[in-house]
Design an enzyme around this catalytic site. Structure first.
Site, PDB file in Angstrom:
ATOM      1  CG  ASP A 148      -2.565 -30.743  -2.018  1.00 23.00           C
ATOM      2  OD1 ASP A 148      -2.171 -31.808  -2.528  1.00 23.00           O
ATOM      3  OD2 ASP A 148      -3.417 -30.697  -1.108  1.00 23.00           O
TER       4      ASP A 148
ATOM      5  CB  THR B  10     -10.968 -34.430   5.827  1.00 19.02           C
ATOM      6  OG1 THR B  10      -9.869 -33.687   5.285  1.00 19.02           O
ATOM      7  CG2 THR B  10     -12.258 -33.813   5.318  1.00 19.02           C
TER       8      THR B  10
ATOM      9  NE  ARG C 215       0.900 -30.035   0.786  1.00 19.22           N
ATOM     10  CZ  ARG C 215       1.609 -29.448   1.747  1.00 19.22           C
ATOM     11  NH1 ARG C 215       1.420 -29.803   2.997  1.00 19.22           N
ATOM     12  NH2 ARG C 215       2.477 -28.511   1.450  1.00 19.22           N
TER      13      ARG C 215
ATOM     14  CD  GLU D  22       3.663 -43.688   0.895  1.00 23.17           C
ATOM     15  OE1 GLU D  22       3.360 -43.463  -0.281  1.00 23.17           O
ATOM     16  OE2 GLU D  22       4.528 -44.506   1.239  1.00 23.17           O
ATOM     17  CB  CYS D  23       2.821 -38.920   5.976  1.00 19.48           C
ATOM     18  SG  CYS D  23       4.056 -37.921   6.825  1.00 19.48           S
TER      19      CYS D  23
ATOM     20  NE  ARG E 276      -7.293 -39.109   7.696  1.00 20.27           N
ATOM     21  CZ  ARG E 276      -7.028 -37.835   7.460  1.00 20.27           C
ATOM     22  NH1 ARG E 276      -8.002 -36.957   7.243  1.00 20.27           N
ATOM     23  NH2 ARG E 276      -5.795 -37.402   7.475  1.00 20.27           N
TER      24      ARG E 276
ATOM     25  CB  CYS F  19       3.154 -33.753   9.530  1.00 19.25           C
ATOM     26  SG  CYS F  19       3.633 -35.490   9.536  1.00 19.25           S
TER      27      CYS F  19
ATOM     28  NE  ARG G 171      -2.802 -34.065  -0.770  1.00 23.97           N
ATOM     29  CZ  ARG G 171      -3.149 -33.865   0.485  1.00 23.97           C
ATOM     30  NH1 ARG G 171      -3.331 -34.883   1.295  1.00 23.97           N
ATOM     31  NH2 ARG G 171      -3.319 -32.640   0.946  1.00 23.97           N
TER      32      ARG G 171
ATOM     33  CB  THR H 237       4.339 -26.705   4.497  1.00 22.48           C
ATOM     34  OG1 THR H 237       4.129 -27.866   3.716  1.00 22.48           O
ATOM     35  CG2 THR H 237       3.018 -26.021   4.769  1.00 22.48           C
TER      36      THR H 237
ATOM     37  CD  GLN I  80      -4.676 -35.554  10.244  1.00 22.71           C
ATOM     38  OE1 GLN I  80      -3.883 -35.764   9.325  1.00 22.71           O
ATOM     39  NE2 GLN I  80      -5.559 -34.582  10.211  1.00 22.71           N
TER      40      GLN I  80
HETATM   41  N1  LIG Z   1       5.212 -31.441   0.284  1.00 23.14           N
HETATM   42  C1  LIG Z   1       4.994 -31.576   1.582  1.00 23.14           C
HETATM   43  N2  LIG Z   1       4.174 -32.559   1.983  1.00 23.14           N
HETATM   44  C2  LIG Z   1       3.957 -32.677   3.292  1.00 23.14           C
HETATM   45  C3  LIG Z   1       4.545 -31.837   4.244  1.00 23.14           C
HETATM   46  N3  LIG Z   1       4.132 -32.221   5.471  1.00 23.14           N
HETATM   47  C4  LIG Z   1       3.307 -33.267   5.263  1.00 23.14           C
HETATM   48  N4  LIG Z   1       3.201 -33.552   3.964  1.00 23.14           N
HETATM   49  C5  LIG Z   1       2.375 -34.546   3.297  1.00 23.14           C
HETATM   50  O1  LIG Z   1       1.041 -34.099   3.376  1.00 23.14           O
HETATM   51  C6  LIG Z   1       0.161 -35.197   3.304  1.00 23.14           C
HETATM   52  C7  LIG Z   1      -0.847 -35.024   4.417  1.00 23.14           C
HETATM   53  O2  LIG Z   1      -1.504 -33.842   4.157  1.00 23.14           O
HETATM   54  P1  LIG Z   1      -2.058 -32.863   5.257  1.00 23.14           P
HETATM   55  O3  LIG Z   1      -1.989 -31.500   4.628  1.00 23.14           O
HETATM   56  O4  LIG Z   1      -1.376 -33.105   6.580  1.00 23.14           O
HETATM   57  O5  LIG Z   1      -3.500 -33.241   5.508  1.00 23.14           O
HETATM   58  P2  LIG Z   1      -4.605 -33.417   4.455  1.00 23.14           P
HETATM   59  O6  LIG Z   1      -4.520 -34.851   4.034  1.00 23.14           O
HETATM   60  O7  LIG Z   1      -4.523 -32.422   3.350  1.00 23.14           O
HETATM   61  O8  LIG Z   1      -5.900 -33.055   5.256  1.00 23.14           O
HETATM   62  P3  LIG Z   1      -6.593 -33.805   6.456  1.00 23.14           P
HETATM   63  O9  LIG Z   1      -7.588 -34.728   5.837  1.00 23.14           O
HETATM   64  O10 LIG Z   1      -7.233 -32.753   7.240  1.00 23.14           O
HETATM   65  O11 LIG Z   1      -5.530 -34.536   7.220  1.00 23.14           O
HETATM   66  C8  LIG Z   1       1.016 -36.444   3.384  1.00 23.14           C
HETATM   67  O12 LIG Z   1       1.180 -36.958   2.079  1.00 23.14           O
HETATM   68  C9  LIG Z   1       2.342 -35.909   3.898  1.00 23.14           C
HETATM   69  O13 LIG Z   1       3.448 -36.674   3.449  1.00 23.14           O
HETATM   70  C10 LIG Z   1       5.398 -30.802   3.792  1.00 23.14           C
HETATM   71  O14 LIG Z   1       5.924 -30.002   4.550  1.00 23.14           O
HETATM   72  N5  LIG Z   1       5.592 -30.727   2.462  1.00 23.14           N
HETATM   73 ZN   LIG Z   2       2.939 -36.233   7.682  1.00 20.34          ZN
END
Ligand SMILES: Nc1nc2c(ncn2[C@@H]2O[C@H](COP(=O)(O)OP(=O)(O)OP(=O)(O)O)[C@@H](O)[C@H]2O)c(=O)[nH]1
Ligand SMILES: [Zn+2]
EC number: 3.5.4.25
Length: 212
Positions: free
Chosen positions: A139, A162, A107, A66-67, A62, A78, A141, A127, A83
């Protein structure tokens, strides 16, 4: 895009500069090992793993971004906290696997800007538009450092948990052998359903709405 926003975008591309020894990390799900990594921006990342992940059999993996709100404050906005728990439980169930905890809050735009984006979302933006409105990509990242972590841990191939197609593509781009994509659909609720629908519709996430 402002200077500030430009530098945030640039800061997300980083490489490992230092690594710790591993240490034991007991959790309610089982005893993991943890290793910390430092990157050239002095951001600190972690890998938690269980079992022998250096052998040839594909490793359950995985990549967790960070959130702070979801991982530590039980946010329902979220699916991150759900997860994180599901991934660690699944690794413990298989007694083998690895979770990379990557410091890409919001992100990649950081907590401060994520909360600004949340404020815009409170006023009706989704978002993606909230990020764009603040001058960031949807995004921000980068995943090269994740590939570096997998390589450091001698992980040869992965079953990646994912719903995000970009993560699979990025790992392949950095020569990490993704032999399987494992869905991780947990924690849907009335506060995050629009967020999840937006991820599906605008960010191409594979979501089936199957696990409420
Ligand atoms: N900019 C922004 N970041 C967010 C928001 N909600 C969650 N995040 C961030 O998104 C990241 C998680 O991304 P997700 O899009 O939920 O999932 P993912 O990692 O892309 O995909 P999975 O592997 O399927 O979980 C974390 O860093 C969160 O802090 C938002 O509304 N805005
Ligand atoms: Zn989150």
């Amino acid at each position: 895009m402002t200077e500030d926003n430009k530098s945030i975008k640039e800061q997300t591309g980083y490489h490992i500069t230092d690594v710790t020894e591993s240490a034991k990390l007991p959790t309610p799900f089982g005893i993991f090992n943890i290793i910390a990594f430092k990157d050239e921006q002095n951001k600190e990342h972690a890998a938690v793993y269980m079992g022998d992940i250096t052998t040839d059999a594909p490793v359950l993996a995985r990549i967790h971004s960070e959130c702070l709100t979801g991982d530590t404050m039980f946010s329902l906005k979220c699916d991150c906290g759900f997860q994180l728990e599901a991934a660690m439980k699944q690794i413990a169930k298989e007694k083998r696997g690895v979770l990379l905890y990557v410091r890409q809050e919001g992100r990649g735009i950081g907590l401060f800007n994520k909360i600004k984006a949340y404020h815009l979302q409170d006023n009706g933006m989704d978002t993606v538009d909230a990020n764009l409105h603040l001058g960031f990509p949807a995004d921000a990242r980068h995943y090269e450092i994740c590939a570096e972590m997998f390589n450091y841990l001698k992980v040869k191939s992965i079953k990646l948990m994912t719903n995000n197609p970009l993560k699979v593509a990025e790992m392949k781009k950095y020569n990490i052998n993704v032999v399987e994509r494992v869905a991780i659909e947990v924690g849907r609720n009335k506060y995050n359903e629009n967020y999840l629908d937006t991820k599906e519709e605008r960010m191409g996430h594979w979501l089936t709405h199957g696990n409420h």
